[in-house]
Design a protein around this motif. Sequence first.
Motif, PDB file in Angstrom:
ATOM      1  N   HIS A 125      -6.079   7.060  -5.053  1.00  0.00           N
ATOM      2  CA  HIS A 125      -4.411   7.942  -4.448  1.00  0.00           C
ATOM      3  C   HIS A 125      -3.901   6.892  -4.235  1.00  0.00           C
ATOM      4  O   HIS A 125      -2.476   6.364  -4.126  1.00  0.00           O
ATOM      5  N   ARG A 126      -4.723   5.262  -3.350  1.00  0.00           N
ATOM      6  CA  ARG A 126      -2.945   4.852  -2.825  1.00  0.00           C
ATOM      7  C   ARG A 126      -2.214   3.652  -3.685  1.00  0.00           C
ATOM      8  O   ARG A 126      -1.738   3.727  -3.916  1.00  0.00           O
ATOM      9  N   TYR A 127      -3.674   3.955  -5.045  1.00  0.00           N
ATOM     10  CA  TYR A 127      -2.220   2.798  -6.495  1.00  0.00           C
ATOM     11  C   TYR A 127      -0.960   3.771  -6.714  1.00  0.00           C
ATOM     12  O   TYR A 127       0.281   3.746  -7.067  1.00  0.00           O
ATOM     13  N   THR A 174       0.498   6.579  -5.056  1.00  0.00           N
ATOM     14  CA  THR A 174       1.196   6.041  -3.628  1.00  0.00           C
ATOM     15  C   THR A 174       2.303   4.930  -4.107  1.00  0.00           C
ATOM     16  O   THR A 174       3.409   5.476  -3.731  1.00  0.00           O
ATOM     17  N   GLU A 175       1.712   3.660  -3.990  1.00  0.00           N
ATOM     18  CA  GLU A 175       2.514   3.005  -4.413  1.00  0.00           C
ATOM     19  C   GLU A 175       3.654   3.069  -5.782  1.00  0.00           C
ATOM     20  O   GLU A 175       4.739   2.452  -5.493  1.00  0.00           O
ATOM     21  N   ARG A 186      -1.707  -3.536  -3.911  1.00  0.00           N
ATOM     22  CA  ARG A 186      -1.631  -3.425  -2.775  1.00  0.00           C
ATOM     23  C   ARG A 186      -2.863  -2.434  -2.645  1.00  0.00           C
ATOM     24  O   ARG A 186      -3.512  -2.151  -1.630  1.00  0.00           O
ATOM     25  N   ALA A 187      -3.036  -1.771  -3.650  1.00  0.00           N
ATOM     26  CA  ALA A 187      -3.949  -0.370  -3.760  1.00  0.00           C
ATOM     27  C   ALA A 187      -5.396  -1.051  -3.528  1.00  0.00           C
ATOM     28  O   ALA A 187      -6.207  -1.126  -2.591  1.00  0.00           O
ATOM     29  N   ALA A 233      -7.250  -0.298   0.310  1.00  0.00           N
ATOM     30  CA  ALA A 233      -7.987   0.496   0.364  1.00  0.00           C
ATOM     31  C   ALA A 233      -9.180  -0.338  -0.078  1.00  0.00           C
ATOM     32  O   ALA A 233     -10.521   0.152   0.104  1.00  0.00           O
TER      33      ALA A 233
END
Length: 285
Positions: free
Chosen positions: A206-208, A210-211, A224-225, A229
């Motif tokens: 989900h973080r990936y 979102t980025e 970033r993920a 996360a």
Amino acid sequence: NDHSLPGTDSQAAADLLAAHGAEPEDRTARVLLKHADGLDADRDRIAALLDQVKALPSVDSVQDPWSAGGAVSRDGTIGYATVALDEGDDPLPAEDLTRLLDTVREAGGDGLVTAVGGEATRGAEEAGGGAAEGAGMLAALVVLVLFFGSLVAAAVPLVTAVFAVGGALGLIGLAAHLFTVADFTPPVMMLVGLGVGVDYALLIFHRYRTELLAGADRHHAAVRAMDVAGRTVLFAGCTVIIALLGLVVLGLGALQGVALAVALTVLVTMAASVTLLPALLALAG
């Protein structure tokens, strides 16, 4: 298998039974009988049932409730017959045990209650695994498809969890040569592994995503993920492992192997989330 639970009332009861010669045997079953008017009222029918049992495959001998190998309650309404099964080191055929169970169950009715007990028949009573895990994965897939709106996106966390559970099963098979791991452990660790695996993968995934939606390219989105996360997954996984290893310290024989196996499952799942998952994200985009 080690089903001991030192310091518990159930273990004290089991020790008491064992001290009086009632310890369960792997090659013995019991035909349990109950009749409100007393077993003597249906003695011919019970004898016919026991003759049927004696003729079944893998049955060596049968001792009726009124003989030395059986038992009848003081009021005569409840009793059991002892069934000695074929000796040997090989496991008893499951189909033979199933026939024993079915034969005894079908003989009940008209006031006579019948059942089968004993360690030997426990395996035949247990349902095969797979249905619960399959239903859980299907439900997770439906929820993830609705959440992400994409079958490919929904499949990535599930694939990560399945590979993690498969790897953990192999490691537990090896660990069982060194530690006592109960035979009911695999279903437990599979359900825990699938749940934790989807959970951890979903945090990173989900973080990936979102980025990506914020305009980052795939490489920077993955970095970033994993930085945000991924740290959460490592912290959560280590916390769960430490908590599970606390069960080993308690010294409960039946739970030590389970705790070790589930902790190993969480470890493999955590590793898959920070290694396999980024690789899958690079492939799927």
